[in-house]
Write a protein that holds these residues in place. Structure first.
Motif, PDB file in Angstrom:
ATOM      1  N   SER A  10     -15.324  20.094   1.466  1.00 47.64           N
ATOM      2  CA  SER A  10     -16.008  20.922   2.463  1.00 47.64           C
ATOM      3  C   SER A  10     -17.449  20.456   2.616  1.00 47.64           C
ATOM      4  O   SER A  10     -18.018  19.869   1.711  1.00 47.64           O
ATOM      5  CB  SER A  10     -16.014  22.385   2.037  1.00 47.64           C
ATOM      6  N   THR A  11     -18.033  20.759   3.767  1.00 50.33           N
ATOM      7  CA  THR A  11     -19.427  20.443   4.034  1.00 50.33           C
ATOM      8  C   THR A  11     -20.209  21.745   4.086  1.00 50.33           C
ATOM      9  O   THR A  11     -19.810  22.688   4.774  1.00 50.33           O
ATOM     10  CB  THR A  11     -19.568  19.686   5.365  1.00 50.33           C
ATOM     11  N   PHE A  12     -21.305  21.788   3.345  1.00 45.16           N
ATOM     12  CA  PHE A  12     -22.155  22.972   3.297  1.00 45.16           C
ATOM     13  C   PHE A  12     -23.530  22.609   3.837  1.00 45.16           C
ATOM     14  O   PHE A  12     -24.021  21.508   3.605  1.00 45.16           O
ATOM     15  CB  PHE A  12     -22.289  23.481   1.865  1.00 45.16           C
ATOM     16  N   ALA A  13     -24.149  23.557   4.551  1.00 48.40           N
ATOM     17  CA  ALA A  13     -25.476  23.330   5.124  1.00 48.40           C
ATOM     18  C   ALA A  13     -26.345  24.551   4.848  1.00 48.40           C
ATOM     19  O   ALA A  13     -25.827  25.649   4.628  1.00 48.40           O
ATOM     20  CB  ALA A  13     -25.354  23.100   6.633  1.00 48.40           C
ATOM     21  N   PRO A  14     -27.665  24.362   4.856  1.00 47.58           N
ATOM     22  CA  PRO A  14     -28.547  25.517   4.691  1.00 47.58           C
ATOM     23  C   PRO A  14     -28.224  26.587   5.731  1.00 47.58           C
ATOM     24  O   PRO A  14     -28.001  26.278   6.897  1.00 47.58           O
ATOM     25  CB  PRO A  14     -29.942  24.940   4.932  1.00 47.58           C
ATOM     26  N   GLY A  15     -28.147  27.831   5.287  1.00 50.63           N
ATOM     27  CA  GLY A  15     -27.832  28.935   6.186  1.00 50.63           C
ATOM     28  C   GLY A  15     -26.367  29.320   6.213  1.00 50.63           C
ATOM     29  O   GLY A  15     -26.009  30.343   6.792  1.00 50.63           O
ATOM     30  N   ASP A  16     -25.498  28.509   5.605  1.00 50.47           N
ATOM     31  CA  ASP A  16     -24.085  28.874   5.541  1.00 50.47           C
ATOM     32  C   ASP A  16     -23.909  30.102   4.649  1.00 50.47           C
ATOM     33  O   ASP A  16     -24.571  30.240   3.626  1.00 50.47           O
ATOM     34  CB  ASP A  16     -23.234  27.737   4.953  1.00 50.47           C
ATOM     35  N   LYS A  17     -23.014  30.959   5.042  1.00 46.43           N
ATOM     36  CA  LYS A  17     -22.674  32.124   4.235  1.00 46.43           C
ATOM     37  C   LYS A  17     -21.526  31.703   3.325  1.00 46.43           C
ATOM     38  O   LYS A  17     -20.536  31.133   3.787  1.00 46.43           O
ATOM     39  CB  LYS A  17     -22.229  33.258   5.159  1.00 46.43           C
ATOM     40  N   VAL A  18     -21.676  31.934   2.022  1.00 45.98           N
ATOM     41  CA  VAL A  18     -20.643  31.536   1.070  1.00 45.98           C
ATOM     42  C   VAL A  18     -20.240  32.724   0.203  1.00 45.98           C
ATOM     43  O   VAL A  18     -21.011  33.659   0.005  1.00 45.98           O
ATOM     44  CB  VAL A  18     -21.103  30.363   0.167  1.00 45.98           C
TER      45      VAL A  18
END
Length: 110
Positions: A85-93
């Motif tokens: 998966s790709t995660f970026a700043p601001g993603d809700k996890v």
């Protein structure tokens, strides 16, 4: 089976039919990104959470996460790729497994 007939007057429940995942996914993205925030004044990142009963498939968590990320928080330069998966700043996890040493628990959101 619940009665899905729209009631008269104000309501906070809406049934949006979809014949298949190809029809459901864009409807979910539209609801989360535009219709729900506009109708109820919600912050689309802070106030809305999409629940689904499975991880795989067209309307599973993995597929919906990709589509919702593209619509709500497109990946820019600062990204991390982990576990497919790709995660970026601001993603809700959401934490999906207890980690007692780090004091994060299944269901915690960040």
């Amino acid at each position: 089976m619940p009665d899905l007939t729209p009631p008269d007057g104000e309501t906070d429940f809406y049934f949006v039919p979809a014949a298949d995942p190809e029809q459901a996914v864009p409807r979910i993205v539209e609801l989360v990104s535009r219709r729900i925030p506009r109708r109820f004044g919600f912050d689309l990142i802070r106030d809305i959470q999409v629940l689904c009963p499975m991880n795989r498939g067209g309307v599973g968590a993995r597929s919906l996460n990709i589509e919702l990320q593209a619509a709500l928080n497109p990946v820019g330069e600062n990204k991390v790729e982990r576990f497919g998966s790709t995660f970026a700043p601001g993603d809700k996890v959401m934490q999906i497994e207890n980690d007692y040493d780090k004091e994060v628990y299944n269901g915690d959101i960040g």
